[in-house]
Scaffold this active site. Structure first.
Site, short mmCIF file in Angstrom:
data_model
loop_
_atom_site.label_atom_id
_atom_site.label_comp_id
_atom_site.label_asym_id
_atom_site.label_seq_id
_atom_site.Cartn_x
_atom_site.Cartn_y
_atom_site.Cartn_z
N GLU A 89 42.40 45.43 43.62
CA GLU A 89 43.58 45.83 44.38
C GLU A 89 44.08 44.65 45.23
OE1 GLU A 89 44.18 48.96 48.13
OE2 GLU A 89 42.18 48.52 47.37
N HIS A 90 45.38 44.44 45.24
CA HIS A 90 45.98 43.43 46.14
C HIS A 90 46.13 44.04 47.53
CE1 HIS A 90 48.78 40.33 47.63
NE2 HIS A 90 49.35 41.36 48.24
N MET A 91 45.77 43.27 48.55
CA MET A 91 45.96 43.73 49.92
C MET A 91 46.69 42.66 50.72
SD MET A 91 42.22 45.41 50.59
CE MET A 91 42.63 46.71 51.71
N ASP A 217 27.32 38.70 53.11
CA ASP A 217 27.83 37.33 53.33
C ASP A 217 28.99 37.40 54.33
OD1 ASP A 217 28.17 34.60 53.09
OD2 ASP A 217 29.23 34.68 51.18
#
EC number: 2.7.1.172
Length: 309
Positions: A89-91, A217
């Site tokens: 998904e692009h955010m 991380d």
């Protein structure tokens, strides 16, 4: 790439946008499709598929907790010309600023999620005829993860263990020390590690550790925010000690006092916290030594010297 995405995602139109980005390990680019905008990470290395499959499993596990926002992973694909890609998904994200306290609280919720599952299962065990219906997430009683995850590009040994101290010494520090020995044969580092191994159990005396799902991380470069709140990404997840998460967070900055206050409001510091934090930072300094060279040797050795005193 457009053709690959069209075929694999079942889209009729795919077009690259102006949005691109990259980190130390992989490069990324956004694409507009008729099913919405996606973000595609690309890595040309032969072992990239394993790395991306670990990231996809990590994102999926964090998503299921419904605690802190992560990009929804879609698919791992073989890249044209070698390597792999991870489609997610692009955010629209920006630098973490106004939502630091919210991130601290949500990270604590992530770390407490498995503990709460365990408490719920115990309560349900004494209840007759409880209603089912929704998919149940099992309580995880051991330390590890179902798949290999990579911190940077180096794989982490996630084989399940009953004992956290054994897991951390054998499956986090020892593989890093093996790489140091193979690359440089650093005698001082190896001698310090031999001495430190004998001291590690003392740092965990009278401490109950319930496995917590970790991002794995969580440095400042892997957190951001959007209009609704904080976002974390690029995880290298496993079930471990919640304190481990705070080690790299404190090494490179990027987290304000409001983040820590909110976190410790839900998970207070246990006795011996500061020394264990050094032990957990040791992994990240060794991992940086093995990724980027001996500039991180001094920090690695200093921590071991401090802990064997």
């Amino acid at each position: 790439m457009e053709e690959l995405l069209r075929r694999e995602l079942g889209c009729s139109s795919v077009r690259a946008t102006g949005h691109s980005g990259g980190g130390c390990i992989s490069q990324g680019r956004s694409y507009d499709t008729d099913q919405g905008r996606v973000f595609v990470k690309v890595n040309p290395k032969a072992e990239a598929r394993r790395m991306f499959e670990g990231e996809m499993a990590s994102l999926t596990a964090i998503l299921k907790t419904n605690t802190v926002k992560v990009p929804k992973p879609i698919k791992v694909l073989d890249a044209p010309g070698g390597g792999s890609v991870l489609v997610m998904e692009h955010m629209d994200m920006r630098h973490l600023s106004s939502h630091a306290a919210k991130l601290g609280a949500q990270l604590a919720d992530l770390h407490l999620d498995n503990k709460k599952l365990g408490e719920m299962r115990l309560k349900e065990a004494g209840t007759v005829g409880r209603g089912g219906g929704q998919e149940e997430r099992p309580f995880v009683a051991r330390f590890g993860f179902d798949v290999v995850t990579c911190c940077g590009y180096l794989p982490q040994v996630n084989d399940w263990q009953e004992d956290w101290v054994v897991f951390y010494a054998r499956q986090r520090i020892q593989p890093q020390m093996d790489m140091v020995e193979k690359e440089s044969g650093d005698r001082e580092a190896l001698q310090l590690w031999s001495a430190l191994q004998l001291k590690i159990p003392d740092l965990f005396r009278d401490l109950e550790i319930i496995p917590a799902l970790l991002h794995g991380d969580l440095w400042g470069g892997n957190v951001a925010e959007d209009s609704s709140g904080p976002v974390i990404f690029d995880p290298a997840s496993f079930y471990g000690h919640s304190e481990y998460e705070l080690a790299i967070a404190g090494m490179f900055g990027g987290f304000s006092s409001s983040f820590y206050s909110a976190y410790h409001g839900k998970i207070p510091k246990a006795p011996g916290f500061e020394k264990r934090l050094q032990l957990y930072q040791l992994f990240h300094y060794l991992n940086h030594w093995n990724h980027f060279g001996s500039g991180y040797r001094g920090s690695s050795l200093n921590i071991m010297r401090n802990l064997v005193k």
